[in-house]
Each structure stands twice: as structure tokens, then as C-alpha cells.
Design an enzyme around this catalytic site. Structure first.
Site, PDB file in Angstrom:
ATOM      1  N   LYS A  48      47.735  48.691  29.908  1.00  0.00           N
ATOM      2  CA  LYS A  48      47.149  47.358  30.052  1.00  0.00           C
ATOM      3  C   LYS A  48      47.863  46.414  29.093  1.00  0.00           C
ATOM      4  O   LYS A  48      48.441  46.852  28.081  1.00  0.00           O
ATOM      5  CB  LYS A  48      45.652  47.391  29.719  1.00  0.00           C
ATOM      6  CG  LYS A  48      44.840  46.308  30.420  1.00  0.00           C
ATOM      7  CD  LYS A  48      44.584  46.649  31.881  1.00  0.00           C
ATOM      8  CE  LYS A  48      43.643  45.644  32.523  1.00  0.00           C
ATOM      9  NZ  LYS A  48      43.314  45.998  33.911  1.00  0.00           N
ATOM     10  N   GLY A  65      29.312  36.944  36.531  1.00  0.00           N
ATOM     11  CA  GLY A  65      30.713  36.598  36.652  1.00  0.00           C
ATOM     12  C   GLY A  65      31.136  36.359  38.083  1.00  0.00           C
ATOM     13  O   GLY A  65      31.015  37.242  38.931  1.00  0.00           O
ATOM     14  N   GLY A 123      34.341  35.226  39.217  1.00  0.00           N
ATOM     15  CA  GLY A 123      35.773  34.983  39.256  1.00  0.00           C
ATOM     16  C   GLY A 123      36.372  35.449  40.568  1.00  0.00           C
ATOM     17  O   GLY A 123      35.698  35.501  41.602  1.00  0.00           O
ATOM     18  N   HIS A 124      37.646  35.805  40.547  1.00  0.00           N
ATOM     19  CA  HIS A 124      38.348  36.199  41.768  1.00  0.00           C
ATOM     20  C   HIS A 124      37.667  37.361  42.480  1.00  0.00           C
ATOM     21  O   HIS A 124      37.611  37.415  43.710  1.00  0.00           O
ATOM     22  CB  HIS A 124      39.787  36.594  41.444  1.00  0.00           C
ATOM     23  CG  HIS A 124      40.643  35.467  40.974  1.00  0.00           C
ATOM     24  ND1 HIS A 124      40.885  34.344  41.741  1.00  0.00           N
ATOM     25  CD2 HIS A 124      41.309  35.270  39.804  1.00  0.00           C
ATOM     26  CE1 HIS A 124      41.665  33.512  41.077  1.00  0.00           C
ATOM     27  NE2 HIS A 124      41.939  34.049  39.898  1.00  0.00           N
ATOM     28  N   VAL A 125      37.154  38.317  41.709  1.00  0.00           N
ATOM     29  CA  VAL A 125      36.509  39.485  42.299  1.00  0.00           C
ATOM     30  C   VAL A 125      35.014  39.258  42.501  1.00  0.00           C
ATOM     31  O   VAL A 125      34.466  39.551  43.570  1.00  0.00           O
ATOM     32  CB  VAL A 125      36.741  40.736  41.423  1.00  0.00           C
ATOM     33  CG1 VAL A 125      35.963  41.928  41.971  1.00  0.00           C
ATOM     34  CG2 VAL A 125      38.226  41.062  41.353  1.00  0.00           C
ATOM     35  N   TYR A 172      33.214  36.604  42.975  1.00  0.00           N
ATOM     36  CA  TYR A 172      32.811  35.723  44.079  1.00  0.00           C
ATOM     37  C   TYR A 172      33.022  36.401  45.428  1.00  0.00           C
ATOM     38  O   TYR A 172      32.184  36.292  46.330  1.00  0.00           O
ATOM     39  CB  TYR A 172      33.566  34.394  44.043  1.00  0.00           C
ATOM     40  CG  TYR A 172      32.877  33.360  44.907  1.00  0.00           C
ATOM     41  CD1 TYR A 172      31.852  32.581  44.380  1.00  0.00           C
ATOM     42  CD2 TYR A 172      33.191  33.204  46.256  1.00  0.00           C
ATOM     43  CE1 TYR A 172      31.173  31.666  45.171  1.00  0.00           C
ATOM     44  CE2 TYR A 172      32.515  32.310  47.052  1.00  0.00           C
ATOM     45  CZ  TYR A 172      31.499  31.540  46.499  1.00  0.00           C
ATOM     46  OH  TYR A 172      30.807  30.650  47.293  1.00  0.00           O
TER      47      TYR A 172
END
Length: 350
Positions: A80, A184, A186-188, A190
Site C-alpha cells: 500500500k 462514507g 465516496g466512490h465505493v 455511494y
């Protein structure tokens, strides 16, 4: 304090710090284990309060990627990278180019991809200076839609599949009418909310960005709650889709959900919190199992594969979770520890 003495250090193979004064880039790459293959793991940009916080995050996240790849049956190791800074304020093209140079220096031992705060365009800039950037383009998408290289749709679909399987296992029901609290958007997060809305789930949401919340209310009929309220809601499922370590002593003291299943990495502040979830009768979907859709996506893009094969691989997340639940029940163990055992059998003994 030495990295070797850090509480999150877990026999990591390599931890590298990088500072580019010209662009302002301050970043860390951690390679946890490469027994199964090169270490793949996204690049995260976040306004960490300190370098100590960033180091803790990258050590925990890289370890999680070793377990994630192993449980997803991928010939990849775990790594990472993190960039210290606010992606909405501090990011620049020069910084992303410098990050590409940083990744290149590891010579392929680490391959980066998208994570929180990083977009496909950022990866494309990194790729100008590195041969080891994934997710800059894609040949297909799991649902046949237009592919742009962003693995978030696959991650969200995998979390949805895993959440659905977890609800069936714990509650014996489908998702219609099930109350889900999503932390949350965000991209995931939502995209997960969209899947759940289509299945008739009732959504309660929180996020640090008001525009995300407004959109969820208008498009999905979601109910907005404050960040402090999300853990104590009387819901069926808590879906953590933001930062890690949110299942801790404080949140567990008020948690009412029957299932914890979300996209966030390293949801348990400590492994002992898996025991506490089990003692409270709360089913926990190990995060590195349920959120593996993105790394599965990237893997299939690199292979001679297709959308159907990738979709079937992602949908296998649900079956893997059920196997973990059944084995954990038979052994009398928390699900996180049983998942760890299964993963370690695969990547430590190679």
C-alpha cells in the site's frame, strides 16, 4: 521510534519514505508480503494529522492487502502507499508525477492503483514515470458498462454481494426493507448505496462532504445522520465505507446493528474487537474479504479475461464469506480470526 517497533509492523518486507521538496510530496510505501506475487495495493491521499498516523495506516493497509489477495485466490502479494495531504486542496500534477517516480524506484515489487483521494487521472500521471501503475485503463467492466479503469464499481458490487450474503446468513432475509447505515459516501460507498436502494433497503447515511449527502437524499431517499449518530442507530446493518479502526471500544458500546459489512479497510481497531462483536451476537464480514472486488477487477484486466469471468469471481465473495461464517461457528471463533487463519494458510506457507 523504529518502524520495527511500531505496533502495526507485522514482518513487513519493506517500508520506504519519500519526500519531494519541489512538488511537496510526502509519501510512504509499505510492502507486507510477496510470497504469492508482487505486492498490489492502492495509493491513498489523506490529510493525516501526523506522519505517525500515516505510517500506522500504511502498515495496516498493506498487511490487509496480503490477506485480501490470498482470500480472493490471486497470485499477488500485499502492499500500500499513502500520500500525506488533502486531495481536494493539496494535490497537483507535479505531485502525482513525483509519486510515479517513487513507485518506479521499487522496480516492480510494488504495483499501485486507485484508493481514497486518488482518481484515474492521477494514476495516468504517475504512469508517465512508472511501469507499475494499475487501473489507468480497462478493457471491460463487470456489468458490461463503460470501463475507465476505476475499480470502484467492482469494489462496490463485491461489498453489495457480501452484504447480501451476510444478511441472509444472520437474518435469514433478503434486503427489501432492511435498514442499512452507511458511513462514507465516496466512490465505493455511494455505489453501494445505489445497489442497496434498488433492492429496497432503507438507507441512513453520513459523510464529511455535504454534497454527497444531498445527492443521497435526492436520488436514493436516504436519511442523513451525524457522524456521531451512525453507530448507535437501531438498524440491521452497519456498512463502514470510510476510514479504518471504526469498530472500537467506544463504537461497540453503542452499536445496535446485527451485521457489520462495509467497504472500509481495517475496520477493527484491534483484533480483540472481533471477539467483542461475536460476544454481542453481531456478524462481522472481514473487511479484506468483502471489499476485494477492486483487486479482483485489476487482476482480470491484466489477464486474458472478460467481464463475465470477472463478475463470477466477484460474486464468489459471498460464498467465501459464508464459508468463513460456517467455519467460525464450528470452531467457536470470531469471523476475523477464522478469515486470518484461512488467508495465512495460503500466503505464509508458500
Amino acid at each position: 521510534m523504529s518502524v520495527f517497533d511500531h505496533k502495526a509492523y507485522d514482518n513487513h518486507e519493506e517500508v520506504v519514505f519519500f519526500h519531494d521538496a519541489k512538488s511537496g510530496l510526502k509519501a510512504i510505501i509499505a510492502v507486507h508480503n510477496t510470497n504469492l506475487g508482487p505486492a498490489l495495493g492502492g495509493c491513498r491521499m489523506w490529510p493525516y494529522a501526523s506522519s505517525e498516523e500515516a505510517l500506522t495506516d500504511v502498515l495496516r493497509l498493506s498487511k490487509g492487502m496480503s490477506y485480501k489477495s490470498a482470500m480472493a485466490n490471486l497470485k499477488l502479494g500485499g502492499g500500500k502507499s499513502v500520500i500525506i495531504g488533502d486531495p481536494r486542496k493539496d494535490k497537483s500534477d507535479a505531485m502525482m508525477l513525483a509519486m510515479g517516480e517513487f513507485v518506479q524506484r521499487l522496480g516492480g515489487k510494488y504495483i499501485t492503483a486507485e484508493d481514497s483521494g486518488i482518481a484515474v487521472r492521477d494514476l495516468q500521471l504517475m504512469a508517465k514515470h512508472s511501469d507499475f501503475i494499475a487501473g489507468t485503463q480497462a478493457k471491460f467492466r463487470y456489468d458490461g458498462g463503460e470501463a475507465d479503469g476505476n475499480p470502484a464499481p467492482s469494489t462496490a458490487y463485491g461489498v453489495f454481494v457480501g452484504l447480501r450474503a451476510s444478511v441472509r446468513h444472520a437474518l435469514g432475509s433478503d434486503l427489501n426493507g432492511v435498514k442499512v447505515a452507511i458511513q462514507g459516501l465516496g466512490h465505493v460507498g455511494y455505489r453501494l448505496a445505489e445497489h442497496l436502494h434498488k433492492e429496497g433497503a432503507k438507507l441512513f447515511v453520513t459523510d464529511i462532504y455535504p454534497d454527497n449527502l444531498d445527492r443521497a437524499v435526492q436520488e436514493l431517499g436516504a436519511t442523513v445522520v451525524s457522524p456521531d449518530e451512525i453507530f448507535g442507530l437501531d438498524v440491521d446493518v452497519l456498512a463502514p465505507c470510510a476510514m479504518g479502526a471504526i469498530i472500537n471500544d467506544n463504537s461497540l458500546s453503542i452499536l445496535k446493528a446485527r451485521v457489520v459489512a462495509g467497504a472500509a479497510n481495517n475496520q477493527l481497531a484491534e483484533e480483540r474487537h472481533g471477539h467483542m462483536l461475536k460476544d454481542k451476537g453481531i456478524l462481522y464480514a472481514p473487511d479484506y474479504v468483502i471489499n476485494a472486488g477492486g483487486v479482483i477487477d485489476i487482476y482480470h484486466q491484466k489477464m486474458d479475461s472478460n467481464a463475465q469471468a470477472m463478475r463470477e469471481h466477484i460474486e464468489g465473495i459471498g460464498d467465501t464469506l459464508v464459508e468463513i461464517y460456517q467455519r467460525a461457528e464450528q470452531q467457536g471463533l470470531p469471523t476475523n480470526l477464522e478469515a486470518n487463519r484461512m488467508a495465512e494458510e495460503r500466503f505464509l506457507n508458500r
